[in-house]
Write a protein that holds these residues in place. Sequence first.
Motif, PDB file in Angstrom:
ATOM      1  N   ALA A   1       0.837  -1.208   0.000  1.00 54.35           N
ATOM      2  CA  ALA A   1       0.000   0.000   0.000  1.00 54.35           C
ATOM      3  C   ALA A   1       0.873   1.259   0.000  1.00 54.35           C
ATOM      4  O   ALA A   1       0.568   2.232  -0.705  1.00 54.35           O
ATOM      5  CB  ALA A   1      -0.937  -0.005   1.200  1.00 54.35           C
TER       6      ALA A   1
ATOM      7  N   ARG B   1      -0.917  -6.521  -6.720  1.00 55.62           N
ATOM      8  CA  ARG B   1      -0.837  -6.510  -5.253  1.00 55.62           C
ATOM      9  C   ARG B   1      -1.177  -7.888  -4.675  1.00 55.62           C
ATOM     10  O   ARG B   1      -0.475  -8.389  -3.792  1.00 55.62           O
ATOM     11  CB  ARG B   1      -1.776  -5.442  -4.702  1.00 55.62           C
ATOM     12  CG  ARG B   1      -1.699  -5.260  -3.226  1.00 55.62           C
ATOM     13  CD  ARG B   1      -2.586  -4.090  -2.826  1.00 55.62           C
ATOM     14  NE  ARG B   1      -2.579  -3.917  -1.402  1.00 55.62           N
ATOM     15  CZ  ARG B   1      -2.956  -2.809  -0.812  1.00 55.62           C
ATOM     16  NH1 ARG B   1      -3.365  -1.782  -1.525  1.00 55.62           N
ATOM     17  NH2 ARG B   1      -2.928  -2.719   0.491  1.00 55.62           N
TER      18      ARG B   1
ATOM     19  N   GLN C   1      -1.568  -1.797  -6.743  1.00 57.13           N
ATOM     20  CA  GLN C   1      -2.983  -2.165  -6.726  1.00 57.13           C
ATOM     21  C   GLN C   1      -3.164  -3.563  -7.312  1.00 57.13           C
ATOM     22  O   GLN C   1      -2.257  -4.110  -7.943  1.00 57.13           O
ATOM     23  CB  GLN C   1      -3.791  -1.166  -7.571  1.00 57.13           C
ATOM     24  CG  GLN C   1      -3.675   0.272  -7.103  1.00 57.13           C
ATOM     25  CD  GLN C   1      -4.280   0.489  -5.728  1.00 57.13           C
ATOM     26  OE1 GLN C   1      -5.361  -0.007  -5.438  1.00 57.13           O
ATOM     27  NE2 GLN C   1      -3.589   1.230  -4.877  1.00 57.13           N
ATOM     28  N   ASP C   2      -4.344  -4.138  -7.106  1.00 59.09           N
ATOM     29  CA  ASP C   2      -4.660  -5.423  -7.732  1.00 59.09           C
ATOM     30  C   ASP C   2      -4.684  -5.259  -9.243  1.00 59.09           C
ATOM     31  O   ASP C   2      -4.997  -4.178  -9.729  1.00 59.09           O
ATOM     32  CB  ASP C   2      -6.023  -5.933  -7.231  1.00 59.09           C
ATOM     33  CG  ASP C   2      -5.895  -6.568  -5.854  1.00 59.09           C
ATOM     34  OD1 ASP C   2      -4.821  -7.094  -5.544  1.00 59.09           O
ATOM     35  OD2 ASP C   2      -6.881  -6.530  -5.110  1.00 59.09           O
TER      36      ASP C   2
ATOM     37  N   GLY D   1       1.906   2.099  -3.364  1.00 50.60           N
ATOM     38  CA  GLY D   1       0.795   2.341  -4.287  1.00 50.60           C
ATOM     39  C   GLY D   1       0.471   1.224  -5.252  1.00 50.60           C
ATOM     40  O   GLY D   1      -0.198   1.465  -6.257  1.00 50.60           O
TER      41      GLY D   1
END
Length: 164
Positions: A97, A106, A102-103, A100
């Motif tokens: 996180a 992530r 993201q899926d 930064g």
Amino acid sequence: MDSVYEAAGGDDGLRRLAHAWHERVLADEIVSHAFSHGFHPEHTERLAAYWIEALGGPAAYTGMYGSETLVVRMHSGNGPHEEMDRRAIARFDEALADVGLQDPVRSVLHDYFQWTTEVSLTRYTGSAAGVPADLTVPQWSWDGLQAEGHRAQDQRGDEDERER
């Protein structure tokens, strides 16, 4: 599709992630114990190089620093440490996180780190002496583990260690 390495930002992205994770674990009262004896001044760079290689980038770790056998031996012989492992994974999720990510990358990185922490690096909790000399860095992709780097006869890990 890009490799996990590319989706994570390549060399620079994985260096940022390694730095963020290292900062978080040093601030964690349980996980920081693993570093209480000191650590290599280039630990973050070496960690990033390892992740770069494992996640589809160039052979940065083995080309400059060492082998999978060395990595597994460094993490072996310390007995089980489930709480530390859980917290290290939680700090990794926070670091994801922080930088930064993201899926879907992530989630893939979480799965990779969890597997590495709970499986790959915990096979030899009893002693580093049983770690085979010819291990290769496990390879991880969007579909998970691709090439484990551990020979088939080594899959039993600590079960064999406890019998010795």
